[in-house]
Structure formats: structure tokens, C-alpha cells
Write a protein that holds these residues in place. Sequence first.
Motif, PDB file in Angstrom:
ATOM      1  N   TYR A 121      35.772  48.642  46.311  1.00 33.99           N
ATOM      2  CA  TYR A 121      35.540  47.379  45.822  1.00 33.99           C
ATOM      3  C   TYR A 121      34.146  46.979  46.350  1.00 33.99           C
ATOM      4  N   CYS A 173      40.571  43.137  42.377  1.00 33.83           N
ATOM      5  CA  CYS A 173      41.001  44.219  43.338  1.00 33.83           C
ATOM      6  C   CYS A 173      42.438  43.820  43.784  1.00 33.83           C
ATOM      7  N   GLY A 174      42.948  44.231  44.843  1.00 38.02           N
ATOM      8  CA  GLY A 174      44.198  43.889  45.438  1.00 38.02           C
ATOM      9  C   GLY A 174      44.379  42.416  45.469  1.00 38.02           C
ATOM     10  N   THR A 175      43.648  41.863  46.095  1.00 32.20           N
ATOM     11  CA  THR A 175      43.762  40.249  46.419  1.00 32.20           C
ATOM     12  C   THR A 175      42.542  39.470  45.829  1.00 32.20           C
ATOM     13  N   ARG A 190      47.485  42.061  43.194  1.00 35.67           N
ATOM     14  CA  ARG A 190      48.880  42.188  43.911  1.00 35.67           C
ATOM     15  C   ARG A 190      49.141  40.736  44.418  1.00 35.67           C
ATOM     16  N   ASP A 199      38.616  47.812  41.424  1.00 35.03           N
ATOM     17  CA  ASP A 199      38.953  48.901  42.068  1.00 35.03           C
ATOM     18  C   ASP A 199      40.216  49.412  41.544  1.00 35.03           C
ATOM     19  N   ILE A 206      39.799  39.177  47.300  1.00 34.98           N
ATOM     20  CA  ILE A 206      39.262  38.875  48.500  1.00 34.98           C
ATOM     21  C   ILE A 206      37.967  39.826  48.649  1.00 34.98           C
ATOM     22  N   GLY A 207      38.004  40.978  48.618  1.00 37.17           N
ATOM     23  CA  GLY A 207      36.925  42.019  48.886  1.00 37.17           C
ATOM     24  C   GLY A 207      35.847  41.734  47.793  1.00 37.17           C
ATOM     25  N   ALA A 266      43.175  49.229  42.755  1.00 38.58           N
ATOM     26  CA  ALA A 266      44.407  48.242  42.782  1.00 38.58           C
ATOM     27  C   ALA A 266      44.416  47.249  41.983  1.00 38.58           C
TER      28      ALA A 266
HETATM   29  O1  E4P Z   1      39.898  43.121  49.231  1.00 42.22           O
HETATM   30  C1  E4P Z   1      40.340  44.261  49.058  1.00 42.22           C
HETATM   31  C2  E4P Z   1      41.222  44.665  47.835  1.00 42.22           C
HETATM   32  O2  E4P Z   1      42.298  43.935  48.189  1.00 42.22           O
HETATM   33  C3  E4P Z   1      41.252  46.140  47.785  1.00 42.22           C
HETATM   34  O3  E4P Z   1      41.733  46.278  46.373  1.00 42.22           O
HETATM   35  C4  E4P Z   1      42.546  46.682  48.958  1.00 42.22           C
HETATM   36  O4  E4P Z   1      42.021  47.034  49.799  1.00 42.22           O
HETATM   37  P1  E4P Z   1      42.698  47.791  51.057  1.00 42.22           P
HETATM   38  O5  E4P Z   1      43.049  49.182  50.495  1.00 42.22           O
HETATM   39  O6  E4P Z   1      41.693  48.239  52.204  1.00 42.22           O
HETATM   40  O7  E4P Z   1      43.799  47.121  51.472  1.00 42.22           O
END
Ligand code: E4P
Length: 154
Positions: free
Chosen positions: A49, A72-74, A116, A10, A76-77, A12
Motif C-alpha cells: 500500500y 486498502c484493508g482499513t 475490511r 492494495d 489507514i495505510g 486487500a
Molecule cells: O493500512 C494497511 C492496510 O489495511 C493493508 O491493506 C493491510 O496491511 P497489513 O497486511 O499490514 O495488515
Amino acid sequence: MNYRIVVGCDDAGLDYKEQLAADLRADPRVAEVIDLGVHRGADDVHRPYPEIGLAAGEAIRDGEADRAVLVCGTGIGMALSANKVPGVRATTAHDSFSVERSILSNNCQVLTLGQRVIGLELARRLVAEWLGYTFDERSASAAKVSLISEYERC
Ligand SMILES: O=C[C@H](O)[C@H](O)COP(=O)(O)O
């Protein structure tokens, strides 16, 4: 190995996805890199994501790719989303041992990373290591992984 590898992210995870895709394209173990987006400056850049994670899982399910790296950011998603596709095993792994075990213990087809959370050079190293592992269907771990597949068939 001639792996067909899906990459996806995504917004991120875009910076890391671009570098990891370039690394994979230069890796002799990789036959094809399939980039599901998002893409810098393109209309898809704000796709959430789950859309990318689900599409990557479907590509694995449908036999269009062998493995996927999703950012993605973590992480996890992306893992949650890809795991919704039956037959797909996805995990976030941010250390060398977990990356190894995600293949050798769990036969995960999908590695997810958090831009991140970890540095770019660690992410690159982990993906390079990840490509070096293959699951042994004759290992003691195989019967455990099969229990997950059997549950999905119920
Ligand atoms: O798991 C989700 C991801 O980290 C995503 O990039 C960021 O999601 P958010 O914007 O809902 O924190």
C-alpha cells in the motif's frame, strides 16, 4: 466538475477499487479515472500500500489529478502514505458527515476507504457524496487549512 480522479488499492482493497473505478467512470462529474493499480491477475497485484499511496499523492502534487480514492484493508495505510507527500491532505472517512467535512473543513484531496471495515454499498455511496462537495476558499475553514500548508513550507 470534470474531475480527474486517481484510484488505487492494495490486494486487500482490490474488489472495492474495481467497483469504485467503474462508478467513477460512469459519473458525469468525472472527466478521467487514472488507475494506479493494483490490478487483478497482474504482476503488480502484491505491491504494498505505501507504493500506491505515495504514487497517488505524487499525482495530486504534480497536478496530474484533482482527487484520489484509495482502498486498502482499513484505509489507514493509504492515508498515512499519501499524507507524506507535501501539499496532500488524505483521510480515511467511513461515514457521511466525515466525508463531507473532509472536503468542507479540511480540503482533503484524497479519500481512503477500508474494504475490511465498511460494506461495498456504503463505500459507493460515500464516494458519490464526496464528489458533490467542493471546498470554499473564502470559508472560515480556509485559514485553518493554510496553517498546515505554511508548516510544510518551513
Ligand atoms: O493500512 C494497511 C492496510 O489495511 C493493508 O491493506 C493491510 O496491511 P497489513 O497486511 O499490514 O495488515
